[in-house]
Design an enzyme around this catalytic site. Structure first.
Site: not given
Length: 477
Positions: A244, A278
């Site tokens: 990720e 994120c």
């Protein structure tokens, strides 16, 4: 001061011959953590020791592994306040937010402890004289390389899922939050057999050495550049790679929404944790009909934020993780202004100690600007005015990243268009954060690959074996 120790082969204090790093508080520059640096030889020895512990842990009954993870969650919960304070000291997150991240991590450990024992394989319908089934098994040795921006929540997800599925884990926390990783590892290690979890510390060179070792899985949350380097290493070693990575998540504001409410959502998405999330909002496409009122309200929200050290009660906007990162953020803002953008508030490096940067709203941006196209990871809201929802959706989709996106709209048809057409792992409508527990998504393009959350993460750390058993001589059992 936190004095970090490594954990290798069940032994605390092992290794660290590569020198020492010092982490400084981003609020005032004072030293808060000393951390040993593992050598490449120590990394190799840690992998060898983990390999030696893998078979016994894999053979442990799933219910026993789940019980161990529940005990680990208890130990982490007992250290929750210390973990939150370490996070704030090392990377500046406001203390209440840090506590929330720790609580989320504990919840994730418990979720995986509940889910794992009830997972099963699949029975196949073959010949009457045969038994055919598919059985999940651990992959073996997992290298988990985790980030600094939400260090407990992210680490608990990767570590919990890998451990409860029967893998042994080599844990390398970010060099910016090593004490947080050390405290977490201490809690987990209390509940696990010796050798099942190892802790390796140091900078990027330690992560690179670990990713290049003979491991079975490398799971990484962090930058796109590092993720690509890890993927290249995995191609050489044959390890499965879970990533990720970076993002430049868009927010599309439709013409039919309340611009003040939309600005509140945008402020939350852009400025929470100083934009160091994120799935933070990194670029805004607002319909021309509401743009002026939206920007005015967003400026007002930005200027109302309480700025200060994360440890101070009431702080809403803490410092960035360090001055090097602040230079990156300010450089993108400065470049946009040079290309014709206008700073409506913020946009200046403050005097004084620490790595503070104000909540910044930049109007008159264009889609092709670096501030809009690339990841900023700071408290900056670049605004692009569009003439239609279709234009906003088209710009939102045009990105080298594919992590998440948000759309604010009163139109159900526009909401359905958004989730169908946006090439990202997560689409949120009318809320920049949130979602049901257990949700899982696969990032795309430069944002990574593989499931990073939810029950599906258990599958990522497992491999499946197909088994066919026939009665001798073709008869019946």
């Amino acid at each position: 001061m936190y004095t970090v120790a490594q954990l290798i082969g069940g032994v605390w204090g092992a290794g660290g011959e590569g020198g020492e790093l010092v982490v400084h508080d981003p609020a005032d520059g004072s030293p808060v953590t000393t951390v040993p640096v593992a050598t490449a030889d120590e990394v190799a020895k840690a992998v060898e020791a983990a390999r030696g512990a893998a078979a016994e842990w894999a053979a442990t009954a799933p219910a026993e592994r789940a019980a161990a993870l529940h005990r680990a969650a208890d130990a982490v919960e007992a250290a929750a306040d210390e973990l939150a304070q370490a996070t704030t000291a090392e990377m500046g997150k406001p203390l209440d937010d840090a506590r929330g991240g720790v609580a989320a991590g504990i919840g994730t450990l418990r979720q995986y402890a509940e889910l794992s024992p009830v997972r099963g394989g699949r029975t196949l319908h073959g010949a009457p004289s045969a038994l055919d089934f598919m059985a999940p098994e651990p992959r073996g040795v997992v290298a988990a390389i985790t980030p600094w921006n939400d260090p407990v929540a992210v680490s608990c997800g990767l570590l919990g899922a890998a451990l409860v599925t029967g893998n042994v884990v080599l844990y390398k926390p970010s060099e910016r939050t090593p004490a947080t990783g050390w405290l977490l590892a201490r809690g987990l290690d209390q509940a696990l057999p010796a050798g099942v979890l190892s802790l390796l510390t140091g900078g990027a060179e330690v992560g690179a050495a670990l990713a290049g070792q003979d491991v079975d899985v490398v799971a990484h949350v962090g930058s796109t550049a590092t993720g690509r380097a890890i993927a290249a290493a995995g191609a050489r070693t044959g390890a499965k790679v879970l990533l990720e990575n970076g993002g430049s998540d868009p927010l599309v504001v439709d013409a039919d929404v309340d611009p003040v409410w939309a600005a509140e959502q945008a402020a939350l998405g852009c400025f929470a944790n100083a934009g160091q999330i994120c799935v933070a909002v990194e670029r805004i496409y607002v319909h021309r009909d509401v743009a002026e009122d939206f920007v005015d309200a967003l400026v007002e929200r930005a200027e109302a934020l309480t700025v200060g050290p994360g440890r101070d009660p009431g702080t809403q906007l803490g410092p960035l993780v360090d001055r090097r990162h602040r230079d990156h953020v300010h450089g993108q803002v400065t470049a946009a202004v040079a290309e014709g953008a206008r700073v409506r508030t913020g946009g200046a490096v403050p005097d004084g100690p620490g790595a503070f940067y104000p909540a910044t709203v930049v109007s008159d941006c264009r889609h092709e600007m670096v501030l809009v196209r690339e990841e900023t990871f700071g408290p900056v809201a670049p605004v692009v005015v569009v003439d239609s929802f279709s234009e906003g959706l088209r710009c939102a989709a045009d990105s080298p990243y594919g992590l998440a996106a948000t759309v604010l709209t009163g139109s159900m048809s526009h909401a359905h268009r958004a989730w169908r057409e946006l090439p990202v792992g997560t689409v949120k409508v009318n809320a920049v954060f949130g979602g049901a527990p257990g949700g899982a998504a696969q990032p795309r393009r430069g944002s990574g690959q593989g499931f990073g959350y939810g029950p599906e993460l258990l599958d990522e750390f497992s491999t499946v074996k197909a088994v066919h058993i026939e009665a001798p001589g073709g008869g019946h059992w």
